[in-house]
Design an enzyme around this catalytic site. Structure first.
Site, PDB file in Angstrom:
ATOM      1  N   HIS A 277       7.805 -26.943  15.413  1.00 43.14           N
ATOM      2  CA  HIS A 277       7.750 -25.485  16.288  1.00 43.14           C
ATOM      3  C   HIS A 277       5.993 -25.188  17.121  1.00 43.14           C
ATOM      4  CE1 HIS A 277       6.220 -22.062  14.259  1.00 43.14           C
ATOM      5  NE2 HIS A 277       6.754 -22.231  13.126  1.00 43.14           N
ATOM      6  N   ASP A 289       0.631 -22.417  10.761  1.00 52.06           N
ATOM      7  CA  ASP A 289       1.957 -22.215  11.090  1.00 52.06           C
ATOM      8  C   ASP A 289       2.545 -22.053  13.128  1.00 52.06           C
ATOM      9  OD1 ASP A 289       4.772 -21.188  10.889  1.00 52.06           O
ATOM     10  OD2 ASP A 289       4.322 -19.385  10.607  1.00 52.06           O
ATOM     11  N   GLU A 321      10.787 -20.372  17.321  1.00 55.11           N
ATOM     12  CA  GLU A 321      11.090 -20.101  16.010  1.00 55.11           C
ATOM     13  C   GLU A 321      10.540 -19.316  15.743  1.00 55.11           C
ATOM     14  OE1 GLU A 321       9.985 -20.867  11.237  1.00 55.11           O
ATOM     15  OE2 GLU A 321       9.391 -20.673  13.374  1.00 55.11           O
ATOM     16  N   GLU A 322       9.862 -18.956  15.756  1.00 53.94           N
ATOM     17  CA  GLU A 322       8.503 -17.312  15.200  1.00 53.94           C
ATOM     18  C   GLU A 322       9.505 -16.373  15.931  1.00 53.94           C
ATOM     19  OE1 GLU A 322       6.889 -17.063  13.131  1.00 53.94           O
ATOM     20  OE2 GLU A 322       6.039 -18.614  13.242  1.00 53.94           O
ATOM     21  N   HIS A 444       1.044 -16.081   9.599  1.00 50.60           N
ATOM     22  CA  HIS A 444       1.597 -14.772  10.601  1.00 50.60           C
ATOM     23  C   HIS A 444       0.091 -13.856  11.067  1.00 50.60           C
ATOM     24  CE1 HIS A 444       6.106 -15.753  10.250  1.00 50.60           C
ATOM     25  NE2 HIS A 444       4.822 -16.719  10.801  1.00 50.60           N
TER      26      HIS A 444
END
Length: 502
Positions: A277, A289, A321-322, A444
């Site tokens: 992603h 990420d 995606e998130e 995150h």
């Protein structure tokens, strides 16, 4: 490096950037003279072209891109809708475009629901619960002002209208369990509640998403079961608890874009597909990420151009995606049955460079997933074993972009190096690192930056990605044939993306 330092172009493109729209399959004949003299792709040869220095150079470009989000978010980010994500898509698209006609390149725009919580506060009695979190995709409180009312305990787990009395002017306290958080929020809203607080019925804090917005959703918090226990006891004993809630947030629909690249050569009816992603969370730049996965795809796609392939290879960079696997969900949902069957397998590469890493393989069995998933799982484990490395299985639980594929009958699998999970003492012995810490302590968060990459793990896993591509691009002999595009009997999951949904 291909497409090196187009950073100035990103600044000029700004919000006016538009991708060139290309068809899924170019109907015109394609000349393969440029690849005819190339050798057939070979795993060892392709792996030898993978180097940590090249990956890190790409990461430095990506961090510069993330800094474009600073004006709006006050820190680097590549969340969808931000300048950082727009420039990420530009970087991916331009990098592949520079490779010439080895790939057919196209984009796929789709509507995506996004949310942003600017400020929030929950007070129960005279206390601010330490675990209180505004749920993702929550609407604000009325007029974005604090609301006051008595806390009211909802019956059972709050999945039925009959669980909700008249809650006009009250704040609902609801157990987690059985149905999605969004359902609970909407039912509380229809009963007249000013806000909702969902407490965990398992150990630990609770963070999640309301998912697809409903006009009945109300401002919704989550708290841990331990923080909720004293209030539950008071309410069951007939005592009153005053509460106040405040959320300043927006939920809106924007357009964002998947980017797809497919080799012009190779059997188009037997396509090997892989993806990562392109977006980060709003809280940080997302260099691990999923910068690590998306840049791995760019590097493998670049090095693959040195070879001839027998089966087509399709790379995908998903958006959203998130926010709940929005891009991959959309992509699979609009595939015709014929196009679905052309995808022989899908490989998901999300977070390949966690600093406190473990070599993790999705435990994708044929019993619970489309046939072929287990063969893919075994390819990964055989690779680690052949290199004298340990690995561990992790749940195939719907947390990343493989989910839509396996739910539509396409074999899937992937590898990762860990997110917010805690490394065990046994894993410390297997992989090194620090037991008791998260695999990615910056998961995150703002610190998911260049310093958050383990280059040893990243290079090794990129070689494994290259191995997976080379193996199946060369031959699918022995890999199970696909005969149906119907969804497999996949067990329900608490996750659909990185956030809990129930």
């Amino acid at each position: 490096m291909a497409c090196s330092y187009l950073f100035g172009a990103f600044l000029l493109l700004g919000d006016a950037f538009a991708f060139q729209q290309l068809p899924l399959f170019d109907p015109s004949p394609v000349s393969h003279n440029h690849v005819a003299a190339k050798e057939l792709v070979d795993s060892a040869s392709l792996q030898n072209r993978i180097h940590a220095d090249n990956l890190f150079d790409r990461a430095k470009v990506l961090y510069s891109i993330a800094e474009l989000g600073t004006d709006e978010y006050n820190h680097p980010t590549r969340v969808i809708g931000s300048k950082g994500h727009l420039a990420t898509m530009s970087y991916v698209y331009s990098t592949i475009a520079e490779l010439g006609d080895y790939y057919v390149l196209w984009n796929q725009s789709f509507p995506a629901v996004v949310g942003n919580v600017f400020e929030s506060r929950l007070v129960l009695g005279n206390e601010v619960p330490a675990s209180a979190i505004a749920m993702s995709l929550t609407p604000p409180t009325k007029d974005k002002e604090p609301v006051l009312g008595p806390l009211t305990l909802v019956s059972n787990v709050g999945c039925s209208e009959s669980d909700y009395p008249d809650l006009t002017g009250k704040i609902a306290l609801i157990s987690r369990g059985e149905c999605p958080f969004g359902t609970k929020s909407a039912l509380a809203g229809r009963a007249g509640a000013l806000a909702a607080v969902i407490y965990n019925n398992e150990k630990g804090a609770l963070g999640g998403t309301l998912g697809t917005p409903s006009p009945d959703n109300i401002a919704t918090f989550s708290i841990s079961g331990s923080d909720a226990s004293s209030y539950i006891k008071k309410l069951k004993n007939g005592q009153s608890v005053d509460a106040s809630a405040y959320i300043d947030a927006i939920v809106e629909t924007i357009e964002t874009t998947n980017i797809i690249a497919q080799t012009t050569e190779g059997d188009p009816n037997n396509c090997v597909m892989l993806g990562g992603h392109s977006d980060s969370v709003a809280e940080g730049p997302g260099i691990n990420d999923d910068g690590s996965g998306s840049l791995t795809l760019l590097e493998v796609a670049t090095q693959l151009t040195n070879y001839h392939v027998n089966n087509c290879v399709r790379f995908a960079w998903w958006a959203g995606e998130e926010e709940g696997l929005l891009g991959s969900d959309y992509y699979v949902s609009v595939l015709s049955p014929e196009e679905n069957l052309k995808i022989r397998l899908f490989m998901d590469y999300d977070m390949l460079a966690s600093p406190n890493f473990a070599y993790q393989v999705y435990n994708a069995t044929n019993t619970l997933n489309p046939v072929g998933s287990e063969e893919l799982r075994d390819l990964y484990t055989d690779f680690y074993t052949s290199h004298g490395l340990n690995f561990t299985y992790i749940p195939f639980d719907g947390r990343s972009d493989y989910d839509a594929f396996i739910r539509h009958g396409i074999p899937g699998g992937g590898i990762a190096t860990g997110a917010e999970g805690v490394k065990t003492k046994a894993e410390q012995q297997m992989f090194g690192g620090t037991a008791g810490d998260w695999y990615d302590p910056c998961y995150h968060q703002l610190c998911d930056s260049l310093a958050n990459l383990n280059l040893t793990a990243w290079e090794l896993n990129t070689k494994l990605v290259a191995h997976s591509v080379a193996t199946y691009a060369q031959s699918l002999d022995g890999f199970p044939e696909r005969t149906s595009f119907e969804a497999a009997d996949v067990l329900p999951s608490k996750y659909h993306g990185p956030k809990l949904q129930l």
